[in-house]
Design a protein around this motif. Structure first.
Motif, short mmCIF file in Angstrom:
data_model
loop_
_atom_site.label_atom_id
_atom_site.label_comp_id
_atom_site.label_asym_id
_atom_site.label_seq_id
_atom_site.Cartn_x
_atom_site.Cartn_y
_atom_site.Cartn_z
N ARG A 19 42.13 -8.43 16.97
CA ARG A 19 42.89 -9.63 16.58
C ARG A 19 44.30 -9.58 17.16
NH1 ARG A 19 40.30 -9.89 11.11
NH2 ARG A 19 41.88 -8.50 10.28
N VAL A 23 46.01 -12.33 19.73
CA VAL A 23 47.23 -13.05 19.37
C VAL A 23 48.37 -12.70 20.32
CG1 VAL A 23 48.99 -13.31 17.59
CG2 VAL A 23 46.59 -13.28 16.97
N VAL A 145 45.67 -15.30 12.37
CA VAL A 145 45.21 -15.26 13.76
C VAL A 145 44.82 -16.67 14.21
CG1 VAL A 145 43.41 -14.45 15.30
CG2 VAL A 145 44.41 -12.90 13.64
N SER A 148 47.87 -18.82 14.68
CA SER A 148 48.59 -18.49 15.92
C SER A 148 47.84 -19.02 17.14
CB SER A 148 48.75 -16.97 16.06
OG SER A 148 49.39 -16.45 14.94
N VAL A 149 46.54 -18.78 17.17
CA VAL A 149 45.77 -19.23 18.33
C VAL A 149 45.79 -20.75 18.43
CG1 VAL A 149 43.46 -19.32 19.35
CG2 VAL A 149 44.31 -17.19 18.36
#
Ligand SMILES: Nc1ncnc2c1ncn2[C@@H]1O[C@H](COP(=O)(O)OP(=O)(O)OP(=O)(O)O)[C@@H](O)[C@H]1O
Ligand SMILES: [Mg+2]
Lengths: 284, 236
Positions: A19, A23, A145, A148-149
Motif C-alpha cells: 500500500r 501511494v 490509500v 490518496s489514489v
C-alpha cells in the motif's frame, strides 16, 4: 547483500508495504507534474509554505479534537494557496516573502498550539513525525490509500485537461489575460490542485521535505530537456522512479522514507546536471 | 458603433498621472499608429486598453463585436525566465488558446493556423528549437507569430519592428498591411518609425503634452511629425 534482498522480498509481500509503495509512487507522480510550473512561476517554496500551513491546521484540528482532520486541513490549505498565488501577482508583498511569512508563522503557531494543548505524552515524537513523515506512510489504512489514489487520479486528470492552459499562463500571464484566456480561473484551479498535493504528500515525506519532492524532478529534467512537454514527461518519470527506489532502499535498510526519497532525488539531479553539461557542450 | 471609445481617459501608476484626459476612438478596420517620445505613456495606454491595468479615471467603451478573445497582442518586452523550457512551436500555438475556451486540446484548424504563421514569420526551420536559445530578433518574430494566432478582429502591437533587420521589417509592415486590408483586421500599433507610420497608418495618435488625434493627412498638415518637418525644410 543476498540477506538484504531476502528481507526486501519478504517485506514486499506485506500488504501495508505494498500500500505504501502504491501511494508513494502516485503522490510522487502528482507532485512532479506541477513542479515544472511552480519552479517557472518562481513559486518553488510554495510547497514549504503550504505544508507548514497544513501542519498548523493539523494542530488546530487536534486542539478542537476533530476526529477526521483531513477535510479541515485540506480546506485551510486550499484557502492559503489561493491567497498566496494572488499575492504573487499584485506584488505589495513579494511572492517569496509572502510564502516565507505564512510558512514560518504557521509553523510557529502550530507548534505553540500543540505544546499548550497537547494530551500526548510524546510531543516531540509527534512533531517529528509531522515534519519528516517518518513511519506514517506505513500505517495507512485501506481507506486512506483509496482516498490518496483517488485524489491523485483527480489531480492527474485535471493536469492533463488543463495542460495547454497551464503552459499558456505560465509562459506569459499578461498575454493570456490580454487575449481573453481565463488566467485567473486557471490560477485558482492550480492553487487548489497544489494544496491537495501538499496535503497528500505530507503523508509521504512530511511537511519539511515536500518542496524537494516537488522541485527536484522538475529541476533535473530542465537540465537536459528543452521543451515544456518533454520536461513535464521526464520529471514525472524521474519522480516516480526516485520515489520507488527511495522507498525500496528505506525498506531494505530501515532508513527514514522521506529523507531517503529526497536523497535519491538529489543524486538524480547531479547526474542530470552532468548529462546536461556534456550534451549542451556537444551541441554548441 | 466604433470598436473602442476612450472618454476622458487618465492613465498612470499608483495615482500618479502620466496621460491626462485622452479622447479618441477606433473603428473596425482602422489602422492606428501611436507615436510619441520615450516615456510618454504609449505602452501604458496599450496595457490599459487591454485591461491589464485600471485607468485612473475615465472610460474605455468597447463595441462592434470586440471581445477579449478576438485580440492579438505583442508586448514591448516579455519577461520570460531565462531557463524556461519551451519550443517555438509550443509558444506560437499557445496564441490560439483564447479560441479554445474550456476545450483541453487544440483543434486541427488552430494547429494549421500556428503552422502558417510560423511560415509567415520565416521560422519554419526554428520550429523545434528552444525559445531561449534564439536571438533577440528571432524571439520577437516568435512572439509576433503568437500574436497573429490570437488575433481575430484586432491586433495591438507595441513596437513590432524593434530589433528586426531591414528585410524582415519590410516584410512585417507588408503582413500588417495585408491583414488590415484583406482581412479587415483593426491594427493599433506603437512605433517610433514615423516614416512608416505616415506611410501605412490611416490614423495617428501622437501622445505628448498636447495630444494629437486625427487622420494621417491631418497629421502631416499639422506639421507635428519631426520627420516630415525635416523633409519640408529640405524641399523648401
Ligand atoms: N510599473 C510602473 N510603475 C510606475 N511607473 C511606471 C511603470 N511603468 C512605466 N512607468 C512610467 O510611466 C511612464 C510611461 O511609460 P511607458 O512604458 O508607457 O512609456 P512609452 O511611451 O511606452 O515609452 P517607450 O517609447 O520607451 O516604450 C514612464 O515615465 C515610466 O517611468
Ligand atoms: Mg513602450
Amino acid at each position: 547483500m543476498a540477506e538484504t534482498l531476502d528481507k526486501l522480498s519478504m517485506y514486499l509481500q506485506l500488504p501495508f508495504v505494498q500500500r505504501a509503495l502504491i501511494v508513494g509512487v502516485v503522490i510522487a507522480l502528482c507532485s512532479s507534474l506541477l513542479g515544472v510550473t511552480l519552479v517557472l512561476k518562481r513559486f518553488s517554496f510554495i510547497g514549504d509554505g503550504l505544508s507548514h500551513v497544513a501542519f498548523g491546521a493539523m494542530a488546530i484540528a487536534a486542539v478542537l479534537k476533530l476526529t477526521n482532520d483531513m477535510p479541515f486541513v485540506l480546506a485551510v490549505t486550499v484557502i492559503c494557496a489561493v491567497l498566496l498565488l494572488r499575492m504573487g501577482q499584485n506584488a505589495k508583498i513579494k511572492g517569496d516573502a509572502a510564502v516565507a511569512m505564512i510558512s514560518v508563522g504557521a509553523l510557529a503557531i502550530g507548534y505553540l498550539l500543540m505544546n499548550i494543548f497537547s494530551t500526548s505524552g510524546n510531543l516531540s515524537g509527534d512533531v517529528c513525525t509531522t515534519l519528516f513523515g517518518s513511519t506514517s506512510i506505513l500505517t495507512l489504512t485501506e481507506e486512506e490509500v483509496w482516498l490518496s489514489v483517488g485524489l491523485s487520479a483527480l489531480v492527474i486528470l485535471v493536469f492533463i485537461f488543463f495542460y495547454h492552459k497551464i503552459f499558456c499562463i505560465t509562459f506569459d500571464e499578461n498575454f493570456a489575460l490580454a487575449t481573453g484566456v481565463r488566467a485567473k480561473l486557471y490560477n485558482l484551479i492550480l492553487a487548489v490542485v497544489i494544496a491537495v498535493i501538499i496535503v497528500l504528500a505530507m503523508n509521504l515525506v512530511g511537511s519539511l521535505l515536500i518542496s524537494a519532492l516537488i522541485i527536484f524532478p522538475a529541476l533535473s529534467a530542465m537540465r537536459v530537456f528543452k521543451s515544456f512537454k518533454s520536461v513535464t514527461i521526464c520529471s514525472a518519470i524521474l519522480s516516480v522512479c526516485c520515489a520507488a527506489l527511495g522507498m525500496l532502499i528505506s525498506i531494505a535498510f530501515g532508513t527514514p522514507v522521506g529523507s531517503t526519497i529526497v536523497a535519491v532525488d538529489i543524486v538524480t539531479f547531479f547526474i542530470f546536471m552532468l548529462i546536461g553539461k556534456i550534451f549542451g557542450g556537444i551541441k554548441q | 458603433m466604433p470598436q473602442i471609445i476612450c472618454k476622458d481617459l487618465c492613465l498612470g501608476y499608483q495615482g500618479q498621472e502620466i496621460i491626462h484626459n485622452l479622447n479618441f476612438e477606433v473603428n473596425k478596420g482602422d489602422y492606428l499608429c501611436i507615436v510619441g517620445e520615450n516615456g510618454s505613456g504609449k505602452s501604458t495606454l496599450m496595457r490599459t486598453l487591454l485591461g491589464l491595468q485600471p485607468p485612473i479615471s475615465g472610460n474605455i467603451l468597447t463595441g462592434d463585436g470586440m471581445t477579449k478573445r478576438s485580440i492579438g497582442y505583442l508586448p514591448q518586452q516579455t519577461v520570460t525566465q531565462r531557463d524556461f523550457p519551451s519550443t517555438v512551436w509550443e509558444i506560437v500555438l499557445s496564441g490560439c488558446q483564447n479560441q479554445c475556451g474550456l476545450r483541453p486540446f487544440y483543434a486541427k484548424a488552430e494547429k494549421q493556423k500556428a503552422l502558417s504563421n510560423i511560415e509567415r514569420m520565416g521560422l519554419t526551420k526554428l520550429k523545434k528549437r528552444c525559445y531561449r536559445e534564439l536571438s533577440g530578433g528571432q524571439q520577437q518574430r516568435v512572439l509576433l507569430a503568437r500574436a497573429l494566432c490570437a488575433a481575430q478582429d484586432i491586433l495591438l502591437l507595441d513596437e513590432p519592428v524593434a530589433g528586426l533587420d531591414p528585410v524582415v521589417t519590410e516584410e512585417m509592415y507588408r503582413i500588417i498591411e495585408e491583414l488590415n486590408q484583406k482581412d479587415g483586421m483593426t491594427i493599433i500599433m506603437i512605433s517610433h518609425d514615423i516614416e512608416a507610420a505616415v506611410k501605412y497608418a490611416g490614423k495617428i495618435l501622437h501622445i505628448a503634452d498636447h495630444v494629437f488625434f486625427g487622420t494621417t493627412d491631418e497629421y502631416i498638415k499639422s506639421g507635428r511629425s519631426r520627420f516630415l518637418t525635416k523633409e519640408a525644410e529640405v524641399n523648401g
